[in-house]
Enzyme design. Structure first.
Site, PDB file in Angstrom:
ATOM      1  N   CYS B 193       0.817  -1.211   0.000  1.00 14.76           N
ATOM      2  CA  CYS B 193       0.000   0.000   0.000  1.00 14.76           C
ATOM      3  C   CYS B 193       0.857   1.270   0.000  1.00 14.76           C
ATOM      4  O   CYS B 193       0.928   1.995   0.991  1.00 14.76           O
ATOM      5  CB  CYS B 193      -0.971   0.031   1.169  1.00 14.76           C
ATOM      6  SG  CYS B 193      -2.230   1.307   0.978  1.00 14.76           S
ATOM      7  N   LYS B 339       1.345  -4.815  -4.294  1.00  9.61           N
ATOM      8  CA  LYS B 339       1.291  -5.251  -2.904  1.00  9.61           C
ATOM      9  C   LYS B 339       0.097  -4.598  -2.208  1.00  9.61           C
ATOM     10  O   LYS B 339       0.226  -3.837  -1.254  1.00  9.61           O
ATOM     11  CB  LYS B 339       2.602  -4.921  -2.188  1.00  9.61           C
ATOM     12  CG  LYS B 339       3.801  -5.645  -2.806  1.00  9.61           C
ATOM     13  CD  LYS B 339       4.963  -5.739  -1.880  1.00  9.61           C
ATOM     14  CE  LYS B 339       6.206  -6.265  -2.583  1.00  9.61           C
ATOM     15  NZ  LYS B 339       6.015  -7.494  -3.355  1.00  9.61           N
ATOM     16  N   CYS B 374      -5.442   2.142  -5.268  1.00 12.18           N
ATOM     17  CA  CYS B 374      -5.125   2.899  -4.067  1.00 12.18           C
ATOM     18  C   CYS B 374      -6.207   3.944  -3.872  1.00 12.18           C
ATOM     19  O   CYS B 374      -6.196   4.980  -4.537  1.00 12.18           O
ATOM     20  CB  CYS B 374      -3.768   3.591  -4.217  1.00 12.18           C
ATOM     21  SG  CYS B 374      -3.404   4.712  -2.853  1.00 12.18           S
TER      22      CYS B 374
END
Lengths: 125, 430
Positions: B193, B339, B374
């Site tokens: 993140c 990730k 995100c």
């Protein structure tokens, strides 16, 4: 959006809302039955659905308008967070859930009242 | 390897012989032994999908951890919006029926012998291995830093866990009340993140403004390289937003040491080490592969992903090039970006579809394009829903949402939508 089919959306809603999804669905069914019952009572009494429908639209509209500004609070923020047209669009869509429920409830009550009032007039005549 | 090849060959022959290839388009009758190392987001999602798609396979999942954390929610806990309970669940509630759960960690990977050994000494042989161990938060790599310091002396870090995220929220509030200099940043290597360090910077700014204390705090973001984000369009947008919000940026600053008593942080820079005073610091630890993976032959042997032990994997299929019956999924996969839980959501179906196809005698065709997402929270009640692929192309899922615009509807997805989607993913339904 290709992976957001109805099955996926159902599972996401079920995981998000848990038992509340079924409570909400049950309430929608009850209110749907109420609307049909109200229409049938009006028909039996020979009364038009115009006045109960108008009352339902007004009540539903007012409830939706109020909830538009409460939806952001439900997301841990304030109405000031609504910034773009798409924000308002989604706030309206979410507010339509309680708004339509209020509208359905008002229609059911108004239709019953309208039908009962007509019957009492016929009896007294 | 021989057993795996036999199983694949037998499945292929059976498929052709019975003429059932079309009917078994999404399932495989293979009796393969599949071991999944790790019961995090990737491990559970793999187990759920494999259980349904390969009903005759023996599926074993290995993980000592009983709690399951919704890590994408740590930012909201760190913002003081959610409680730790909202991101804490139990692995047992998501463990599919018919999957054996070995409650231990993997101590050793032996891909030459197609076996893993657990911390309890149990040796488990496999035909296919899914490595989904997640990663290790390496706080110790920052001199003077320790997880126990989070919440004390102006130190915050939302990565370590739900309680540490809550302690970080309290530390942010205290910093805003007392004022001073706040430092933010990220490590140099691959991390999960990568938007979170930016989010927590934005959140601190937003909370300070809400309390009319913005003038009392100085916010500095220390980027690890000459950019604040790896995707050019997002980097430009965030850089503009930082400038507009009076958030200073130091480029090529990597945190290497911290002195909690003196409230000083030392950064490695292109011109040598420099030390900055702080009243508040949000520490993002360097991240690397867990010890068992690091000590195995599975990681990249050279290149940028080798040092931290990320598992060598084909970026399109996540299959290990040297051990073709090994796949790496989630944080541990040595692929660019990827990730996040959003990456897992797209990686798992690719790996499962290809394994099912292969064991059913068909050619694997599923491809992972590097999708990751995100939801960049830029304040309480607003976010940018940024989705992109390996090449840094923005690939929005919703055409009505501008990925570079701060919107409440993007916050709505973050605050109300992601947890349900995540749980559905764990059950292999999304």
């Amino acid at each position: 959006m290709s992976d957001f089919d109805l099955t996926t959306i159902y599972f996401i809603l079920a995981e998000s809302m848990g038992m509340w999804l079924w409570a909400l669905a049950g309430l929608a069914v009850v209110l749907g039955i109420g609307i049909i019952a109200g229409i049938m009572r009006l028909r039996t009494a020979g009364r038009p659905a115009k006045r109960p429908a108008t009352a339902a639209l007004i009540a539903g509209g007012v409830a939706t308008a109020i909830f538009i500004f409460l939806v952001p609070v439900w997301t841990s923020t304030s109405a000031g967070a609504l910034a773009a047209p798409v924000d308002y669009l989604f706030a309206v869509l979410f507010a339509l859930v309680p708004g339509s429920m209020v509208g359905a409830l008002v229609f059911f009550l108004a239709a019953n009242r309208c039908a009962a009032k007509h019957r009492s007039i016929l009896k007294s005549a | 390897m021989e057993r795996r090849q036999f199983l694949v060959g037998a499945a292929a022959l059976a498929s052709v012989g019975l003429g059932t290839q079309a009917a078994q388009a999404q399932t495989s009758d293979s009796r393969a032994r599949i071991v999944i190392a790790g019961a995090g987001a990737a491990g559970l999602a793999l187990a759920s999908r494999l259980r349904r798609a390969m009903p005759n396979a023996t599926i074993t999942i290995i993980d000592a951890k009983k709690e399951h954390h919704f890590q994408p929610g740590f930012t909201l806990v760190g913002a003081g919006v959610w409680s730790p309970a909202q991101v804490t669940e139990r692995n047992v509630d998501y463990m599919p029926r018919g999957v054996e759960w070995v409650e231990a960690a993997v101590a050793e990977f032996d891909p030459e012998a197609n076996a893993v050994v657990t911390t309890t000494g149990q040796r488990i042989d496999y035909d296919f291995l899914m490595v989904a161990t997640g990663l290790k938060l390496n706080y110790e790599a920052i001199e003077g830093m320790d997880v126990s310091l989070i919440g004390e002396n102006g130190i915050a870090s939302i990565y370590a866990g739900p309680e540490q995220a809550r302690a970080s929220a309290a530390a942010i509030d205290r910093f805003i009340d007392t004022g001073g200099v706040g430092l933010f940043g990220r490590p140099a290597g691959e991390m999960k993140c990568a938007g979170a360090p930016l989010k927590i910077t934005f959140i601190t700014d937003d909370k300070a403004r809400s309390k009319t204390r913005r003038g009392a705090v100085e916010l500095i973001y220390n980027a690890h390289n000459p950019a604040v984000f790896s995707v050019a369009a997002v980097n430009d947008k965030v850089t503009d937003m930082f400038a507009g919000r009076d958030i200073a940026v130091n480029y090529s600053h990597v945190l290497k040491a911290i002195d909690p008593g003196a409230k000083q942080a030392t950064y490695a820079t292109d011109s040598g080490d420099i030390t900055l005073d702080y009243d508040f610091i949000h520490v993002v630890p360097p991240m690397r592969a867990p010890d068992a993976v690091l000590a195995s032959p599975l990681p990249w042997q050279d290149g940028a992903l080798a040092a931290d032990g990320w598992i060598e994997a084909d970026r399109a299929t996540l299959r290990h090039p040297r051990y073709p019956n090994v796949f790496a999924v989630g944080d541990i996969a040595g692929v660019p970006r990827g990730k996040t839980a959003a990456s897992v959501k797209w990686q798992v179906p690719v790996v499962v579809d290809n394994l099912v196809a292969e064991t059913a005698g068909r050619a694997p065709q599923a491809v992972y394009n590097g999708y990751t997402s995100c939801p960049m929270v830029t304040g309480i009640g607003k976010a940018m829903l940024i989705e992109f692929d390996y090449d840094g192309n923005l690939i929005p899922s919703f055409p009505f949402i501008d990925p570079l615009k701060e919107l409440w509807v993007s916050w709505l997805i973050e605050e109300k939508g992601l947890l349900g989607a995540y749980r559905a993913m764990l059950r292999g339904r999304a």
